[in-house]
Design an enzyme around this catalytic site. Sequence first.
Site, mmCIF file in Angstrom:
data_model
loop_
_atom_site.group_PDB
_atom_site.id
_atom_site.type_symbol
_atom_site.label_atom_id
_atom_site.label_comp_id
_atom_site.label_asym_id
_atom_site.label_seq_id
_atom_site.Cartn_x
_atom_site.Cartn_y
_atom_site.Cartn_z
ATOM 1 N N GLY A 74 -1.348 -0.359 1.358
ATOM 2 C CA GLY A 74 -1.171 -1.703 0.823
ATOM 3 C C GLY A 74 -2.496 -2.374 0.495
ATOM 4 N N THR A 75 -3.474 -2.189 1.358
ATOM 5 C CA THR A 75 -4.779 -2.826 1.149
ATOM 6 C C THR A 75 -5.418 -2.329 -0.140
ATOM 7 O OG1 THR A 75 -5.070 -3.068 3.533
ATOM 8 C CG2 THR A 75 -7.068 -3.152 2.174
ATOM 9 N N SER A 202 3.476 -0.261 0.716
ATOM 10 C CA SER A 202 2.831 0.584 1.709
ATOM 11 C C SER A 202 3.881 1.261 2.590
ATOM 12 C CB SER A 202 1.901 -0.281 2.574
ATOM 13 O OG SER A 202 1.370 0.489 3.621
ATOM 14 N N CYS A 328 -4.654 -9.044 12.016
ATOM 15 C CA CYS A 328 -6.082 -9.327 11.857
ATOM 16 C C CYS A 328 -6.478 -10.585 12.624
ATOM 17 C CB CYS A 328 -6.422 -9.525 10.389
ATOM 18 S SG CYS A 328 -5.448 -8.513 9.302
#
Length: 398
Positions: A74-75, A202, A328
Site C-alpha cells: 500500500g505504501t 495492499s 505509526c
Amino acid sequence: MAERRIIYMDHAATTFTRPDVVSAMLPYFTEHFGNPSSVYSIARVTKEAIERSRIQVATALGAEQDEIYFTGGGTESDNWAIKGVALANRKRGNHIITSKIEHHAVLHSCQFLEKEGFEVTYLPVDRNGMVSPEDLEKAITDRTILVTIMYANNEIGTIEPIAELGAIARKHNVYFHTDAVQAIGSVPIDVKAQNIDLLSLSAHKFYGPKGIGALYIKKGVRIENLLHGGGQEKRRRAGTENIPGIVGLGRAIELATADIPGHSARVAAMRDRLVTGILEKIPYARINGHPEKRLPGNINISFEFIEGESILIWLDDVGICASTGSACTSGSLEPSHVLLATGLPVEISHGSLRLTLGDANKPGDVDVILDVLPKVVSKLREMSPLHQKTEKDRRCDV
Ligand SMILES: *Cc1c(COP(=O)(O)O)cnc(C)c1O
C-alpha cells in the site's frame, strides 16, 4: 505449557494469511521459481501466473487487466500514484488536494512534494470524519493536477463519498486517486462507475501476504515511474516480480470480494454487539467516526480521563490485541491526527482505543472483551487524579 488463546482485534493493522492463499503461493517458491523475464518454459509458468492474478485483481475492481500494476504494498502504491502523477503533470500545474485524515503514506508523500515546489491543500473533515464534496470543488483551481482522498479511514473507519468526489475531479479534468487499502473486501468497488483514475490496495489487509500490493492506473493517465531498472510491469515498475506474493494477492482478493455483503454482515453483527455493550457498561465513553458510513469491523472509542496506551498494556496482559489508532502513532505520545481533525479535544483523543474485527474473531470474543474492558477502564480511572476530581465535582453539583 498450554498456548494462551489470543483475541485478535487489530485487523486494520494487518490480517492473518488464509491457508488457501498460502497453498496457492507455495508452488511458486519451490517448483515454479523461474524468472518470468526468461525465455524457457518454466519461466512461462510464472508469467502466466502473474497474468492470472492481474485478471483476478482487475475483476475485483471493475478494471481492465492491463490497468493493474503490482507493487510492494500500500505504501508504495500511494507513493507511486502521488509522486508519479505530480512529476508527469508538473507542466499542467503544481497543486494537489488531499484530506487531513489520510494515511501517512499519502500525507508524507504530499509533504515531500511540498518541499519540491508543489502546493498541497489538506481538506478538513466534519466531526464524523467526512470530506465534503463542496469543499473539494471550492479547492480546485486551474493549477490542480491531482485529488487524493482515501476510500475508508484506517483509524475511525469512516467511508468517504468516493463516487461523488471522483465525479467532481473528473468534471474539472483533474486526476482522482484513492487509497482503498482498508476498503477491499468490506465495500464493493467499481473504478469505472466511481470515477477513480488511480487506486491503491495492499494484500495483507485482506487476508493475503505482506509486502505485495497493486496500483490501478486507468488507461491514459500520465504518470512517471518511481522505480527505474528492468522492463517489468510493462516498463512501469522495475524489479523481478514477487511471484508468490502476486499469486497470493490474486487469490486473496478473489476470496475477499466473493461475498462482501455476507462477510460485512457477520463482522458488523459482532461489532454492533460490542459497541452496545461497551456503551452500556462504561460511562464517559464516546464512539468516533461516522455512525453509519463506516467499515463493518471498525470501533474507535474514547474513554475520558485515561490513556489509550495504558488500556493496550492491560489488554495485552490477557491476550487481547488492539490499537490506539494508526500503528505509526502507537508508541509515540502524539495524539492521532485523524481524531484531532474530527475536532476531538487533545485530552480525550489520548484516551482512544481502536478495535478492528474480522475473520480471526468468533462471537465469543465479544463476550470476553465485554467482561475485561470495563474492569480495565475502571481500574485505570481509579488511578486517574483527573477522574477523581471530576467525579467529586459532579457529586457536588447535585
Ligand atoms: C496499511 C495501510 C497502508 C499501507 O499499506 P502497506 O501495505 O502496509 O504499506 C496505506 N493506507 C492505509 C489506509 C492503510 O491502512
